[in-house]
Design an enzyme around this catalytic site. Structure first.
Site, PDB file in Angstrom:
ATOM      1  N   TYR A 155      57.586  38.704  58.324  1.00 57.47           N
ATOM      2  CA  TYR A 155      57.408  39.723  59.374  1.00 57.47           C
ATOM      3  C   TYR A 155      57.782  41.142  58.763  1.00 57.47           C
ATOM      4  O   TYR A 155      57.203  42.098  58.961  1.00 57.47           O
ATOM      5  CB  TYR A 155      58.425  39.472  60.655  1.00 57.47           C
ATOM      6  CG  TYR A 155      58.347  40.520  61.664  1.00 57.47           C
ATOM      7  CD1 TYR A 155      57.478  40.604  62.587  1.00 57.47           C
ATOM      8  CD2 TYR A 155      59.679  41.397  61.623  1.00 57.47           C
ATOM      9  CE1 TYR A 155      57.518  41.555  63.610  1.00 57.47           C
ATOM     10  CE2 TYR A 155      59.831  42.239  62.560  1.00 57.47           C
ATOM     11  CZ  TYR A 155      58.782  42.249  64.058  1.00 57.47           C
ATOM     12  OH  TYR A 155      58.749  43.129  64.928  1.00 57.47           O
ATOM     13  N   LYS A 159      55.327  44.361  58.143  1.00 58.05           N
ATOM     14  CA  LYS A 159      55.902  45.651  58.642  1.00 58.05           C
ATOM     15  C   LYS A 159      55.901  46.718  57.441  1.00 58.05           C
ATOM     16  O   LYS A 159      55.494  47.801  57.774  1.00 58.05           O
ATOM     17  CB  LYS A 159      56.921  45.678  59.606  1.00 58.05           C
ATOM     18  CG  LYS A 159      56.984  44.654  61.044  1.00 58.05           C
ATOM     19  CD  LYS A 159      55.876  45.415  61.745  1.00 58.05           C
ATOM     20  CE  LYS A 159      56.134  44.701  63.081  1.00 58.05           C
ATOM     21  NZ  LYS A 159      54.921  45.104  64.117  1.00 58.05           N
TER      22      LYS A 159
HETATM   23  P1  NDP Z   1      56.437  41.049  72.970  1.00 60.86           P
HETATM   24  O1  NDP Z   1      56.596  39.896  72.298  1.00 60.86           O
HETATM   25  O2  NDP Z   1      57.394  41.546  73.982  1.00 60.86           O
HETATM   26  O3  NDP Z   1      54.888  41.344  73.265  1.00 60.86           O
HETATM   27  C1  NDP Z   1      53.983  41.290  72.251  1.00 60.86           C
HETATM   28  C2  NDP Z   1      52.718  41.827  72.822  1.00 60.86           C
HETATM   29  O4  NDP Z   1      51.804  41.872  71.607  1.00 60.86           O
HETATM   30  C3  NDP Z   1      52.212  41.264  74.186  1.00 60.86           C
HETATM   31  O5  NDP Z   1      51.451  42.303  74.841  1.00 60.86           O
HETATM   32  C4  NDP Z   1      51.242  40.314  73.639  1.00 60.86           C
HETATM   33  O6  NDP Z   1      50.008  39.936  74.265  1.00 60.86           O
HETATM   34  C5  NDP Z   1      50.651  41.187  72.361  1.00 60.86           C
HETATM   35  N1  NDP Z   1      50.041  40.261  70.973  1.00 60.86           N
HETATM   36  C6  NDP Z   1      50.467  39.141  70.353  1.00 60.86           C
HETATM   37  N2  NDP Z   1      49.855  38.612  69.718  1.00 60.86           N
HETATM   38  C7  NDP Z   1      48.512  39.601  69.755  1.00 60.86           C
HETATM   39  C8  NDP Z   1      47.097  39.268  69.311  1.00 60.86           C
HETATM   40  N3  NDP Z   1      46.886  38.487  68.391  1.00 60.86           N
HETATM   41  N4  NDP Z   1      46.083  40.167  69.901  1.00 60.86           N
HETATM   42  C9  NDP Z   1      46.398  41.169  70.777  1.00 60.86           C
HETATM   43  N5  NDP Z   1      47.589  41.270  71.164  1.00 60.86           N
HETATM   44  C10 NDP Z   1      48.603  40.195  70.958  1.00 60.86           C
HETATM   45  O7  NDP Z   1      56.791  42.389  71.750  1.00 60.86           O
HETATM   46  P2  NDP Z   1      57.644  43.728  71.840  1.00 60.86           P
HETATM   47  O8  NDP Z   1      57.113  44.505  72.908  1.00 60.86           O
HETATM   48  O9  NDP Z   1      58.980  43.534  71.584  1.00 60.86           O
HETATM   49  O10 NDP Z   1      57.100  44.374  70.479  1.00 60.86           O
HETATM   50  C11 NDP Z   1      55.843  45.148  70.238  1.00 60.86           C
HETATM   51  C12 NDP Z   1      55.657  45.730  68.945  1.00 60.86           C
HETATM   52  O11 NDP Z   1      57.090  46.190  68.473  1.00 60.86           O
HETATM   53  C13 NDP Z   1      55.486  44.573  67.868  1.00 60.86           C
HETATM   54  O12 NDP Z   1      54.586  44.970  66.679  1.00 60.86           O
HETATM   55  C14 NDP Z   1      56.956  44.072  67.279  1.00 60.86           C
HETATM   56  O13 NDP Z   1      56.974  43.593  65.947  1.00 60.86           O
HETATM   57  C15 NDP Z   1      57.489  45.527  67.378  1.00 60.86           C
HETATM   58  N6  NDP Z   1      58.769  45.575  67.038  1.00 60.86           N
HETATM   59  C16 NDP Z   1      59.725  44.999  68.325  1.00 60.86           C
HETATM   60  C17 NDP Z   1      60.998  45.138  67.962  1.00 60.86           C
HETATM   61  C18 NDP Z   1      61.847  44.628  69.124  1.00 60.86           C
HETATM   62  O14 NDP Z   1      63.279  44.561  68.903  1.00 60.86           O
HETATM   63  N7  NDP Z   1      61.415  44.181  70.060  1.00 60.86           N
HETATM   64  C19 NDP Z   1      61.530  45.801  66.896  1.00 60.86           C
HETATM   65  C20 NDP Z   1      60.766  46.329  65.909  1.00 60.86           C
HETATM   66  C21 NDP Z   1      59.329  46.201  66.251  1.00 60.86           C
HETATM   67  P3  NDP Z   1      50.260  38.738  75.253  1.00 60.86           P
HETATM   68  O15 NDP Z   1      50.954  39.195  76.505  1.00 60.86           O
HETATM   69  O16 NDP Z   1      48.680  38.570  75.946  1.00 60.86           O
HETATM   70  O17 NDP Z   1      50.823  37.687  74.471  1.00 60.86           O
END
Ligand code: NDP
Length: 248
Positions: A155, A159
């Site tokens: 990851y 990133k």
């Molecule tokens: P969530 O796990 O809550 O949500 C993930 C989202 O990504 C969902 O909408 C999911 O769709 C979608 N998704 C996953 N795989 C795919 C794919 N192959 N194609 C299209 N959509 C996809 O994650 P967060 O909201 O926490 O994270 C959002 C972003 O922020 C990510 O990139 C994460 O790495 C980054 N981030 C998050 C942090 C945190 O502390 N939460 C910290 C740092 C970065 P579906 O609902 O259909 O599964």
């Protein structure tokens, strides 16, 4: 900030940070395309919340890791909306484990969604922006792409790769008035982080100078700024939104 008339595409807009970004962009007047891959009910909930703000939106399923699905989806968006102004590459997954025990498929899957998935979307999304000679591309990276994190080599490598992708793309697209920036969240309370054991959460909290965990809306604020005219002179940058846990 006024985004009236702008068309915004948010990958992974169904839940967590992506949902908060969809809502904030909609509040600013943008029409939002809400992408998801596996949870239609979550995407419909985002759609209902956006619609309750009186904003236009559509839900579109595609897997960011699948380049032909991405190409078809972006063609459909440009055919139906005529343009794409704002692209937020937010979709992401984790498959955590220590390096010595990490399965090859866990490395590959995280790279495919987080890094190649962003490449697929930026490549497809920049085409209409280049024609328009205007665009905003915002990529969600992570604090661990800068600081590293035990148990997340896949990851954090993906990133960190997004930071290079952001800077190189910013250089390539600047002459068309397209800015490309990333936002690096720290620890944000979403489904992605909800499964961490309480002891781990307490340890993370102890490392955050502001003393609180972040909320999805904290990230949405930074994204909306980068999408706005206020950020017209900002490109190739990373905005850290992490309560001070890493000062880059
Ligand atoms: P969530 O796990 O809550 O949500 C993930 C989202 O990504 C969902 O909408 C999911 O769709 C979608 N998704 C996953 N795989 C795919 C794919 N192959 N194609 C299209 N959509 C996809 O994650 P967060 O909201 O926490 O994270 C959002 C972003 O922020 C990510 O990139 C994460 O790495 C980054 N981030 C998050 C942090 C945190 O502390 N939460 C910290 C740092 C970065 P579906 O609902 O259909 O599964």
């Amino acid at each position: 900030m006024n985004l009236a008339g702008k068309i915004a595409v948010v990958t992974g807009g169904s839940r967590g940070i992506g949902r908060a970004i969809c809502l904030r962009l909609a509040k600013m007047g943008a029409k939002v395309v809400i992408n998801y891959v596996s949870r239609p009910e979550a995407a419909e909930e985002t759609k209902a919340q956006v619609a309750a703000l009186g904003a236009e939106c559509v839900v579109l399923k595609f897997d960011v890791a699948n380049s032909s699905e991405v190409q078809d989806a972006f063609k459909q968006i440009t055919d139906e909306c005529g343009r794409i102004d704002i692209l937020v590459c937010n979709a992401g997954i984790t498959r955590d484990g220590l390096l010595a025990r990490m399965k090859e498929e866990d490395w590959d899957e995280v790279m495919a969604v987080n890094l190649k998935g962003t490449f697929n979307c930026v490549k497809a999304g920049c085409r209409p922006m280049m024609k328009q000679r205007w665009g905003r591309i915002i990529i969600i990276t992570s604090v661990v792409g800068f600081a590293g994190n035990a148990g997340q080599v896949n990851y954090s490598a993906a990133k960190a790769g997004l930071v290079g992708l952001t800077r190189s793309t910013a250089r390539e697209l600047a002459s068309r008035s397209i800015t490309v920036n990333c936002v690096a969240p720290g620890y944000i309370e979403t489904d992605m982080t909800s499964e961490l054991p309480e002891a781990v959460k307490e340890k993370i909290l102890a490392e955050i100078p502001l003393g609180i965990l972040g909320q999805p809306e904290d990230i949405a604020g930074a994204v909306t700024y980068l999408a706005s005219d206020d950020a017209r002179y900002v490109t190739g940058q990373a905005i850290h939104v992490n309560g001070g846990m890493f000062m880059g």
